[in-house]
Design an enzyme around this catalytic site. Structure first.
Site, PDB file in Angstrom:
ATOM      1  N   GLU A 174       1.971  18.827  17.507  1.00  0.00           N
ATOM      2  CA  GLU A 174       1.609  19.966  17.870  1.00  0.00           C
ATOM      3  C   GLU A 174       0.323  20.354  17.726  1.00  0.00           C
ATOM      4  OE1 GLU A 174       4.404  22.850  16.328  1.00  0.00           O
ATOM      5  OE2 GLU A 174       5.928  22.062  17.996  1.00  0.00           O
ATOM      6  N   TYR A 240      12.348  24.478  22.075  1.00  0.00           N
ATOM      7  CA  TYR A 240      13.486  25.204  21.084  1.00  0.00           C
ATOM      8  C   TYR A 240      14.254  26.236  21.764  1.00  0.00           C
ATOM      9  CZ  TYR A 240      11.705  22.664  16.765  1.00  0.00           C
ATOM     10  OH  TYR A 240      11.374  21.647  15.880  1.00  0.00           O
ATOM     11  N   GLU A 296      11.050  17.196  19.708  1.00  0.00           N
ATOM     12  CA  GLU A 296      11.745  18.248  18.806  1.00  0.00           C
ATOM     13  C   GLU A 296      12.271  19.075  19.860  1.00  0.00           C
ATOM     14  OE1 GLU A 296       9.352  20.410  15.972  1.00  0.00           O
ATOM     15  OE2 GLU A 296       7.971  18.748  15.553  1.00  0.00           O
ATOM     16  N   GLN A 345      16.610  19.679  13.083  1.00  0.00           N
ATOM     17  CA  GLN A 345      16.398  18.614  12.265  1.00  0.00           C
ATOM     18  C   GLN A 345      17.711  17.804  11.668  1.00  0.00           C
ATOM     19  OE1 GLN A 345      12.974  18.974   9.556  1.00  0.00           O
ATOM     20  NE2 GLN A 345      11.791  19.913  11.140  1.00  0.00           N
TER      21      GLN A 345
HETATM   22  O1  AHR Z   1      10.818  21.701  13.134  1.00  0.00           O
HETATM   23  C1  AHR Z   1      10.237  23.073  12.802  1.00  0.00           C
HETATM   24  C2  AHR Z   1       8.745  22.953  13.230  1.00  0.00           C
HETATM   25  O2  AHR Z   1       8.693  23.241  14.541  1.00  0.00           O
HETATM   26  C3  AHR Z   1       7.785  21.643  13.271  1.00  0.00           C
HETATM   27  O3  AHR Z   1       7.449  21.542  12.039  1.00  0.00           O
HETATM   28  C4  AHR Z   1       6.985  21.947  14.074  1.00  0.00           C
HETATM   29  O4  AHR Z   1       6.439  20.653  14.729  1.00  0.00           O
HETATM   30  C5  AHR Z   1       7.687  22.862  15.256  1.00  0.00           C
HETATM   31  O5  AHR Z   1       6.920  23.915  15.501  1.00  0.00           O
END
Ligand code: AHR
Length: 496
Positions: A174, A240, A296, A345
């Site tokens: 990121e 996400y 992610e 995660q």
């Molecule tokens: O997964 C949590 C966070 O989300 C990670 O550290 C980051 O890469 C993303 O913004």
């Protein structure tokens, strides 16, 4: 019949890389400490400090690859602080995640030992944001060089004679945000510079991963691909599924039917994101040499009330199971470009497959989806056509059924089906083209529940767990299946 699926059992479209079933472990909240690492003196059963129950559970779902140490933590992590005698390791503040003390007890040796125990590939994220080229270069030398050098000798002094095999290495995380707030032009140049010194020693071949875009930042993808595609093996994407917005993401367990629908709609957006980013990649890499790694992904809700908001601990319901099933089906359909994905995660953080509380451990609905879907790992994606009904809610529409199918090395066909509707079952006719005349047997497994927010707790660990799926009939090479509302189903077809 409103839902009709045709699976072309004799048309393979490419291999589903098992790394799509990868996971992510960051020094964040209770992921590493408590979730994985309890230390050798812990009363919790462990092997060299690593929890036995967690290792067994992850091995069962055939975890193929594990990303570490971050996340945002990666661009503040200085690996040399995490090797050598544990009692002498530096203590630091984890500024990103809860401001807690990081004692560096879990470092390079411990992570690579964990990967050996799990029999999975390590994927290391290097520090570009606050690190140096030398530091990154020496980390690779430390882990993989089998000769006479300062780093190899230091590794040996720290107890590891032979180098490890480390394939996947990310050059920053990121870097458009927590990894340095860079512009894509600047990052592309830094990437070119840092990766130059990420060397292949001996037989070890590093697969270099560039930091790709956030969600729909197509400009980042365009610039980094244009300037640096020749120097990378893959590029990442982060997306996400957040039902609300960043200031009010929504609860993991206390939500309305509107939020159920909105969450699944947002999960489906992954398909468009991958398609559009792939199109940009095609411009610079028409032969698809460069992989897209969604390192992610998953749901992100408000932290569980009463927990440290910086620890990102959330519960996991049948809604998460649907997000997992839908997203994995999307990755399958894009297996020509998506070569790895890492759900965020693995334990106790965001959309985890495992939650722990002291010595107790539970498996989440998402875990069960990974378990049911593991049959797709390294299988051939089958060409599939579908016409499905709309799932309509409050004037909005999304497809009610998500599907993908693959054939494994022993010729078994697996079909994964998600019914997104929170209230209606789905009758699906599945025609198996290419199998006509062959004797066929079908079995199935289903994950479903009666309530949108059903989840497992330490008191009721099996509230949401898979069961045999019997609601189908077979006529010739056609299957008629009645999917329960809000369910994930995997069928196995053996022909011949
Ligand atoms: O997964 C949590 C966070 O989300 C990670 O550290 C980051 O890469 C993303 O913004």
């Amino acid at each position: 019949m409103a839902n009709r699926v045709t699976i072309n059992a004799d048309i393979a479209k490419g291999k589903i890389n098992r790394n799509i079933y990868g996971h992510f472990s960051e020094h964040l909240g209770r992921c590493i400490y408590e979730g994985i690492w309890v230390g050798e003196d812990s009363p919790i059963p462990n092997t060299n400090g690593i929890r036995n129950d967690v290792v067994d559970a992850l091995k069962k779902i055939k975890i193929p690859v594990l990303r570490w140490p971050g996340g945002c933590f990666a661009d503040e992590y200085h690996w040399k602080d995490g090797v050598g005698p544990r009692e002498e390791r530096k203590r630091m503040i984890n500024t990103h995640w809860g401001g807690v003390v990081e004692n560096n007890h879990f470092g390079t040796h411990e992570f690579l030992m964990l990967c050996e125990m799990l029999e999975c590939e390590p994927y290391i994220s290097g520090n570009v944001g606050s690190g140096t080229v030398q530091e990154m270069s020496e980390w690779v030398e430390y882990m993989t060089f089998d000769g006479v050098s300062p780093m190899a000798e230091w590794r040996q002094k720290n107890g590891r004679e032979k180098p490890w095999s480390v394939k996947y290495f990310g050059v920053g995380n990121e870097n458009w945000g927590c990894g340095g707030n860079m512009r894509p032009e600047y990052y592309a140049d830094l990437y070119r510079r840092f990766q130059t010194y990420v060397r292949n020693y001996g037989d070890n071949r590093i697969h270099k991963i560039a930091c790709g875009p956030n969600v729909d930042d197509y400009g980042w993808m365009e610039t980094v691909m244009r300037e640096a595609h020749r120097f990378m093996d893959s590029i990442s994407l982060h997306y996400y599924t957040i039902p609300g917005d960043w200031s009010n993401k929504g609860s993991s367990t206390d939500f309305t039917d509107n939020e159920w629908f909105g969450t699944l709609k947002k999960a489906l957006w992954m398909d468009e994101l991958i398609s559009k980013h792939s199109t940009i990649m095609d411009k610079y890499d028409p032969n698809k040499r460069v992989g897209l790694i969604v390192d992610e992904w998953g749901t992100w809700f408000d932290a569980e009330p009463g927990t440290n908001p910086g620890f990102l601990y959330q519960q996991n319901t049948i809604r998460d199971a649907l997000v997992a099933g839908i997203t994995l089906n999307i990755f399958h359909q894009h297996c020509d470009r998506v070569q790895m994905a890492n759900i965020a995660q693995v334990i106790n953080v965001l959309q985890s497959v495992i939650l722990t509380e002291g010595e107790k451990m539970i498996l989440t609905p998402t875990y069960h989806v990974f378990d049911m879907y593991k049959v797709h790992q390294d299988a051939e994606l089958l060409s599939t056509d579908w016409v499905v009904a709309d799932y309509e809610h409050d004037g909005n529409r999304i497809p009610q059924v998500s599907v993908s199918a693959s054939k494994d090395s022993e010729g078994r066909i697996h079909i994964s089906l998600c019914n997104l509707s929170h209230e209606s079952g789905a009758d699906v006719q599945i025609d198996l083209r290419g199998l006509a005349g062959q004797k066929t047997t079908v079995t199935g497994t289903e994950l479903s529940s009666q309530a949108t927010n059903a989840h497992n707790t330490f008191e009721r660990p099996d509230a949401v767990s898979p069961s045999e799926f019997k609601a189908f009939s077979l006529e010739g090479s056609s299957i008629r299946a009645q999917l329960s509302p809000m369910s994930v189903t995997v069928l196995e077809v053996i022909a011949g």
